[in-house]
Design a protein around this motif. Structure first.
Motif, PDB file in Angstrom:
ATOM      1  N   SER A   4       0.837  -1.184   0.000  1.00 34.40           N
ATOM      2  CA  SER A   4       0.000   0.000   0.000  1.00 34.40           C
ATOM      3  C   SER A   4       0.878   1.243   0.000  1.00 34.40           C
ATOM      4  O   SER A   4       2.035   1.196   0.400  1.00 34.40           O
ATOM      5  CB  SER A   4      -0.890   0.006   1.236  1.00 34.40           C
ATOM      6  OG  SER A   4      -0.103   0.196   2.406  1.00 34.40           O
ATOM      7  N   THR A   6       0.840   3.669   2.041  1.00 32.37           N
ATOM      8  CA  THR A   6       1.271   3.898   3.414  1.00 32.37           C
ATOM      9  C   THR A   6       2.450   3.001   3.753  1.00 32.37           C
ATOM     10  O   THR A   6       3.432   3.433   4.351  1.00 32.37           O
ATOM     11  CB  THR A   6       0.116   3.635   4.390  1.00 32.37           C
ATOM     12  OG1 THR A   6      -0.946   4.543   4.107  1.00 32.37           O
ATOM     13  CG2 THR A   6       0.552   3.851   5.823  1.00 32.37           C
ATOM     14  N   ARG A   7       2.364   1.738   3.365  1.00 33.44           N
ATOM     15  CA  ARG A   7       3.433   0.792   3.683  1.00 33.44           C
ATOM     16  C   ARG A   7       4.710   1.153   2.939  1.00 33.44           C
ATOM     17  O   ARG A   7       5.803   1.127   3.499  1.00 33.44           O
ATOM     18  CB  ARG A   7       2.992  -0.625   3.323  1.00 33.44           C
ATOM     19  CG  ARG A   7       3.965  -1.707   3.778  1.00 33.44           C
ATOM     20  CD  ARG A   7       3.340  -3.082   3.586  1.00 33.44           C
ATOM     21  NE  ARG A   7       4.169  -4.119   4.169  1.00 33.44           N
ATOM     22  CZ  ARG A   7       5.102  -4.788   3.509  1.00 33.44           C
ATOM     23  NH1 ARG A   7       5.333  -4.489   2.241  1.00 33.44           N
ATOM     24  NH2 ARG A   7       5.814  -5.725   4.089  1.00 33.44           N
ATOM     25  N   LEU A  55      -0.545  -2.798   8.604  1.00 35.54           N
ATOM     26  CA  LEU A  55       0.095  -2.472   7.331  1.00 35.54           C
ATOM     27  C   LEU A  55       0.330  -3.731   6.499  1.00 35.54           C
ATOM     28  O   LEU A  55       0.054  -3.756   5.292  1.00 35.54           O
ATOM     29  CB  LEU A  55       1.437  -1.784   7.588  1.00 35.54           C
ATOM     30  CG  LEU A  55       1.456  -0.273   7.810  1.00 35.54           C
ATOM     31  CD1 LEU A  55       2.877   0.183   8.097  1.00 35.54           C
ATOM     32  CD2 LEU A  55       0.905   0.467   6.610  1.00 35.54           C
ATOM     33  N   HIS A  58      -2.987  -5.072   5.266  1.00 35.35           N
ATOM     34  CA  HIS A  58      -3.535  -4.211   4.216  1.00 35.35           C
ATOM     35  C   HIS A  58      -2.778  -4.412   2.907  1.00 35.35           C
ATOM     36  O   HIS A  58      -3.387  -4.483   1.826  1.00 35.35           O
ATOM     37  CB  HIS A  58      -3.459  -2.749   4.672  1.00 35.35           C
ATOM     38  CG  HIS A  58      -4.097  -1.795   3.719  1.00 35.35           C
ATOM     39  ND1 HIS A  58      -3.429  -0.715   3.183  1.00 35.35           N
ATOM     40  CD2 HIS A  58      -5.345  -1.758   3.185  1.00 35.35           C
ATOM     41  CE1 HIS A  58      -4.240  -0.060   2.369  1.00 35.35           C
ATOM     42  NE2 HIS A  58      -5.408  -0.663   2.354  1.00 35.35           N
ATOM     43  N   ILE A  62      -4.363  -5.694  -0.647  1.00 36.56           N
ATOM     44  CA  ILE A  62      -4.214  -4.981  -1.921  1.00 36.56           C
ATOM     45  C   ILE A  62      -3.641  -5.917  -2.981  1.00 36.56           C
ATOM     46  O   ILE A  62      -4.091  -5.926  -4.132  1.00 36.56           O
ATOM     47  CB  ILE A  62      -3.320  -3.742  -1.744  1.00 36.56           C
ATOM     48  CG1 ILE A  62      -4.069  -2.664  -0.968  1.00 36.56           C
ATOM     49  CG2 ILE A  62      -2.859  -3.196  -3.093  1.00 36.56           C
ATOM     50  CD1 ILE A  62      -3.250  -1.414  -0.709  1.00 36.56           C
ATOM     51  N   GLU A 140     -10.168  -4.924   1.463  1.00 40.81           N
ATOM     52  CA  GLU A 140      -9.126  -3.897   1.429  1.00 40.81           C
ATOM     53  C   GLU A 140      -9.602  -2.618   2.114  1.00 40.81           C
ATOM     54  O   GLU A 140      -8.869  -1.994   2.889  1.00 40.81           O
ATOM     55  CB  GLU A 140      -8.743  -3.613  -0.023  1.00 40.81           C
ATOM     56  CG  GLU A 140      -7.549  -2.682  -0.181  1.00 40.81           C
ATOM     57  CD  GLU A 140      -7.938  -1.215  -0.127  1.00 40.81           C
ATOM     58  OE1 GLU A 140      -7.154  -0.406   0.399  1.00 40.81           O
ATOM     59  OE2 GLU A 140      -9.043  -0.886  -0.601  1.00 40.81           O
ATOM     60  N   ALA A 141     -10.850  -2.222   1.852  1.00 42.14           N
ATOM     61  CA  ALA A 141     -11.381  -1.001   2.458  1.00 42.14           C
ATOM     62  C   ALA A 141     -11.515  -1.148   3.964  1.00 42.14           C
ATOM     63  O   ALA A 141     -11.245  -0.206   4.723  1.00 42.14           O
ATOM     64  CB  ALA A 141     -12.734  -0.660   1.837  1.00 42.14           C
ATOM     65  N   ASP A 144      -8.098  -0.901   5.427  1.00 47.80           N
ATOM     66  CA  ASP A 144      -7.635   0.475   5.329  1.00 47.80           C
ATOM     67  C   ASP A 144      -8.202   1.304   6.478  1.00 47.80           C
ATOM     68  O   ASP A 144      -7.491   2.105   7.094  1.00 47.80           O
ATOM     69  CB  ASP A 144      -8.057   1.071   3.987  1.00 47.80           C
ATOM     70  CG  ASP A 144      -7.558   2.501   3.815  1.00 47.80           C
ATOM     71  OD1 ASP A 144      -6.330   2.700   3.762  1.00 47.80           O
ATOM     72  OD2 ASP A 144      -8.387   3.415   3.744  1.00 47.80           O
ATOM     73  N   LEU A 147      -6.422   0.297   9.635  1.00 49.02           N
ATOM     74  CA  LEU A 147      -5.065   0.842   9.620  1.00 49.02           C
ATOM     75  C   LEU A 147      -5.064   2.304  10.049  1.00 49.02           C
ATOM     76  O   LEU A 147      -4.253   2.727  10.880  1.00 49.02           O
ATOM     77  CB  LEU A 147      -4.472   0.691   8.228  1.00 49.02           C
ATOM     78  CG  LEU A 147      -3.143   1.375   7.938  1.00 49.02           C
ATOM     79  CD1 LEU A 147      -2.047   0.794   8.833  1.00 49.02           C
ATOM     80  CD2 LEU A 147      -2.773   1.211   6.475  1.00 49.02           C
ATOM     81  N   LEU A 148      -5.984   3.090   9.509  1.00 52.98           N
ATOM     82  CA  LEU A 148      -6.059   4.499   9.876  1.00 52.98           C
ATOM     83  C   LEU A 148      -6.453   4.668  11.344  1.00 52.98           C
ATOM     84  O   LEU A 148      -5.966   5.576  12.026  1.00 52.98           O
ATOM     85  CB  LEU A 148      -7.056   5.223   8.970  1.00 52.98           C
ATOM     86  CG  LEU A 148      -6.646   5.345   7.503  1.00 52.98           C
ATOM     87  CD1 LEU A 148      -7.756   6.000   6.690  1.00 52.98           C
ATOM     88  CD2 LEU A 148      -5.342   6.113   7.361  1.00 52.98           C
ATOM     89  N   VAL A 175       1.540   8.106   6.925  1.00 51.18           N
ATOM     90  CA  VAL A 175       0.101   8.120   6.661  1.00 51.18           C
ATOM     91  C   VAL A 175      -0.345   9.430   6.022  1.00 51.18           C
ATOM     92  O   VAL A 175      -1.166   9.435   5.104  1.00 51.18           O
ATOM     93  CB  VAL A 175      -0.686   7.879   7.966  1.00 51.18           C
ATOM     94  CG1 VAL A 175      -2.184   8.061   7.743  1.00 51.18           C
ATOM     95  CG2 VAL A 175      -0.416   6.473   8.501  1.00 51.18           C
TER      96      VAL A 175
END
Length: 209
Positions: A4, A6-7, A55, A58, A62, A140-141, A144, A147-148, A175
């Motif tokens: 991702s 972020t990752r 992470l 996620h 993905i 995935e959503a 996500d 993760l947030l 992030v």
């Protein structure tokens, strides 16, 4: 595997600041061997481990989703149509009816392209229902969002050590920073410099300890 954003961002930051990376990996071992109630009370490294776990999950979600989509594209292609004769003489491939309407005047040719696109979109929608793409999108959503939430929980937690401050900055930058293009703009440039300062302080603390 394509991770991702972020990752990828976090890994890039860690690679540019190996001191922080080493300190974050060895933090739990040091605390276990030291009778320091302040260090032991700091929850940020534990929350950082939770963040990293999300992470990884996620990124895996993905990769799974993209693999399903790539296999579907290989099988039936994207739901698009070819539109020739643009102002630059280059072909375009609209994926929405509105794009066709903007590019072409009313008439039989536009109607045929719209009908063709509708057929391809229906075929795509029918195919996605059989290969699990919608479920992969939902997974995935969901991750996500988790993760947030993990990032927000870490950022809202008071830090007790310079190492914890460094981990909080890592999460903030990975992030929320717009990307590499922003590295030389304020406030992201200054935050990266502060992160480097904290990395040096953390290394000094580890050497003294």
């Amino acid at each position: 595997m394509r991770g991702s954003p972020t990752r990828r961002r976090l890994l890039a930051l860690l690679s540019s600041l190996p001191i922080i990376a080493m300190q974050s990996e060895g933090a739990e071992q040091r605390r276990a061997s030291q009778a320091d109630p302040v260090s032991n009370a700091d929850p940020v490294p534990r929350l950082f481990a939770v963040f990293q776990a999300f992470l990884d999950r996620h990124a895996a979600a993905i990769a799974t989703r993209d693999g399903i989509e790539a296999a579907l594209v290989d099988r039936i292609g994207w739901p698009r149509v070819a539109l020739l004769g643009g102002s630059d003489s280059e072909p375009r491939y609209p994926a929405e009816l509105a794009e066709i309407a903007r590019a072409m005047p009313p008439g039989r040719r536009r109607q045929r392209l719209e009908q063709r696109l509708r057929r391809r979109q229906r075929r795509w929608d029918e195919a996605t229902a059989t290969v699990g793409l919608a479920e992969a999108d939902l997974q995935e959503a969901t991750l996500d969002g988790a993760l947030l939430a993990a990032a927000q929980a870490l950022l809202a937690t008071p830090a007790w050590t310079s190492q914890a401050l460094g981990l909080k900055l890592l999460v903030l930058l990975s992030v929320h920073a717009p990307g590499p293009a922003s590295d030389e703009t304020s406030p992201w440039r200054e935050l990266r410099l502060i992160l480097a300062d904290l990395g040096r302080l953390t290394a000094s603390e580890g050497a003294v300890g």
